[in-house]
Design an enzyme around this catalytic site. Sequence first.
Site, mmCIF file in Angstrom:
data_model
loop_
_atom_site.group_PDB
_atom_site.id
_atom_site.type_symbol
_atom_site.label_atom_id
_atom_site.label_comp_id
_atom_site.label_asym_id
_atom_site.label_seq_id
_atom_site.Cartn_x
_atom_site.Cartn_y
_atom_site.Cartn_z
ATOM 1 N N VAL A 1 0.810 -1.339 0.040
ATOM 2 C CA VAL A 1 0.054 -0.045 0.027
ATOM 3 C C VAL A 1 0.716 1.182 -0.150
ATOM 4 O O VAL A 1 0.341 2.390 0.028
ATOM 5 C CB VAL A 1 -0.945 0.130 1.269
ATOM 6 C CG1 VAL A 1 -2.161 -1.118 1.191
ATOM 7 C CG2 VAL A 1 -0.159 -0.364 2.585
ATOM 8 N N GLY A 2 2.065 1.184 0.197
ATOM 9 C CA GLY A 2 2.943 2.160 -0.120
ATOM 10 C C GLY A 2 4.540 1.751 -0.061
ATOM 11 O O GLY A 2 5.081 0.711 0.175
ATOM 12 N N GLU A 3 5.308 2.855 -0.547
ATOM 13 C CA GLU A 3 6.666 2.650 -0.738
ATOM 14 C C GLU A 3 7.516 3.750 -0.686
ATOM 15 O O GLU A 3 6.880 4.956 -1.414
ATOM 16 C CB GLU A 3 6.905 1.994 -2.160
ATOM 17 C CG GLU A 3 8.219 1.298 -2.469
ATOM 18 C CD GLU A 3 8.194 0.574 -3.809
ATOM 19 O OE1 GLU A 3 9.334 -0.080 -4.199
ATOM 20 O OE2 GLU A 3 7.154 0.468 -4.679
ATOM 21 N N GLY A 4 8.689 3.607 -0.051
ATOM 22 C CA GLY A 4 9.457 4.747 0.252
ATOM 23 C C GLY A 4 10.941 4.461 0.400
ATOM 24 O O GLY A 4 11.387 3.436 0.348
ATOM 25 N N GLY A 5 11.591 5.508 1.084
ATOM 26 C CA GLY A 5 13.133 5.366 1.378
ATOM 27 C C GLY A 5 13.080 4.412 2.274
ATOM 28 O O GLY A 5 14.269 3.562 2.498
ATOM 29 N N GLY B 1 11.319 1.765 3.060
ATOM 30 C CA GLY B 1 11.003 0.284 2.514
ATOM 31 C C GLY B 1 9.400 0.345 1.858
ATOM 32 O O GLY B 1 9.094 1.236 1.235
ATOM 33 N N CYS B 2 8.863 -0.847 2.034
ATOM 34 C CA CYS B 2 7.471 -0.763 1.638
ATOM 35 C C CYS B 2 6.644 -1.091 2.863
ATOM 36 O O CYS B 2 6.862 -1.454 3.749
ATOM 37 C CB CYS B 2 7.654 -2.221 0.779
ATOM 38 S SG CYS B 2 8.229 -1.985 -0.973
ATOM 39 N N VAL B 3 5.431 -0.578 2.673
ATOM 40 C CA VAL B 3 4.322 -0.933 3.428
ATOM 41 C C VAL B 3 3.070 -2.080 3.323
ATOM 42 O O VAL B 3 2.644 -1.622 1.936
ATOM 43 C CB VAL B 3 3.774 0.631 4.060
ATOM 44 C CG1 VAL B 3 2.455 0.157 4.976
ATOM 45 C CG2 VAL B 3 4.606 1.362 4.490
ATOM 46 N N ASP C 1 10.058 16.235 11.495
ATOM 47 C CA ASP C 1 9.913 15.798 9.979
ATOM 48 C C ASP C 1 8.371 15.967 9.887
ATOM 49 O O ASP C 1 7.520 15.126 9.143
ATOM 50 C CB ASP C 1 10.259 14.622 9.502
ATOM 51 C CG ASP C 1 10.350 14.283 8.135
ATOM 52 O OD1 ASP C 1 10.561 15.134 7.408
ATOM 53 O OD2 ASP C 1 10.488 12.832 7.587
#
Length: 389
Positions: A74-78, A80-82, A203
């Site tokens: 459901v998500g991806e970023g710096g 890792g993945c969710v 942040d």
Amino acid sequence: MGGCFSNRIKTDIASSTWLSSKFLSRDGSKGSSTASFSYMPRTEGEILQNANLKNFSLSELKSATRNFRPDSVVGEGGFGCVFKGWIDESSLAPSKPGTGIVIAVKRLNQEGFQGHREWLAEINYLGQLDHPNLVKLIGYCLEEEHRLLVYEFMTRGSLENHLFRRGTFYQPLSWNTRVRMALGAARGLAFLHNAQPQVIYRDFKASNILLDSNYNAKLSDFGLARDGPMGDNSHVSTRVMGTQGYAAPEYLATGHLSVKSDVYSFGVVLLELLSGRRAIDKNQPVGEHNLVDWARPYLTNKRRLLRVMDPRLQGQYSLTRALKIAVLALDCISIDAKSRPTMNEIVKTMEELHIQKEASKEQQNPQISIDNIINKSPQAVNYPRPSIM
């Protein structure tokens, strides 16, 4: 959790051999009371042992997410993945898809010491912090090189997606919903700042504000959070980390971090809510790439403010109410950190705006209403007086 997070400024935090303990009292939704906790050096083992979290096994999380199937992402970023998963509400054991409660499992990329530090910081803070406007961390997994975090699932995803993505799934957020989201996020920050010692979030941005099914805002991703200054110190010194466009100028220039750094970031998000524009957007015309720099001259003038306002909000707000939020944002993004309001003051202002109904006096004499707004702001008095349309 609706996703991962956007790229941060690529510099390292100053190294530290400890993360402080958090034993925070539970607080009401307004985030105005003071939370206290003990302050002592802690090892990684102590942090994991004392966190009020479930220690999941890797096999349990594989079962909960159907072995981390690609269609569960459901998500991806710096970081890792969710992945989306399901667990039993009582036992927290894995359950079949569609049964029990929905969770979000964030899996750390298996490289880099900084990622491990952020994973541990997330456990240290969210393992002890509890507030309606902070995302709930349910548990974690640490097996060999595998590091994962398990959160409540935030059905509506991030504020960033709703503000900036187009499509049938993401409908424009209404004016009242935006004000309510800003208030919820402000309460979350106020709760952190009222802790003794303070917690600096570091942040604050639209992608880290997640929304539940009722569009209630909750702060997520505490990987960069750290304790505020102790004693008579006004700031803590770190290497710069954060996200371009949201970080306070004095922090970028000196590495001096305080709760007023969070206030600046809150002001940037307020401008995003008003304008529907990103903090940094290279697709905008030349001179309008940086939202703060572009919007600042327009925030105290009723006629000019219309240029900043999101056209999708047309007809949903009074200019007087919009001007109040614009002036509040201007105070938050003040170059002088000391002149920025506290989060408690911001919460009070946002609560008044949230419950405020259209006043008949505004229709009778709008200039009086606007003058009162301008005179109360230490920043707005230095800008040209607004004229009536």
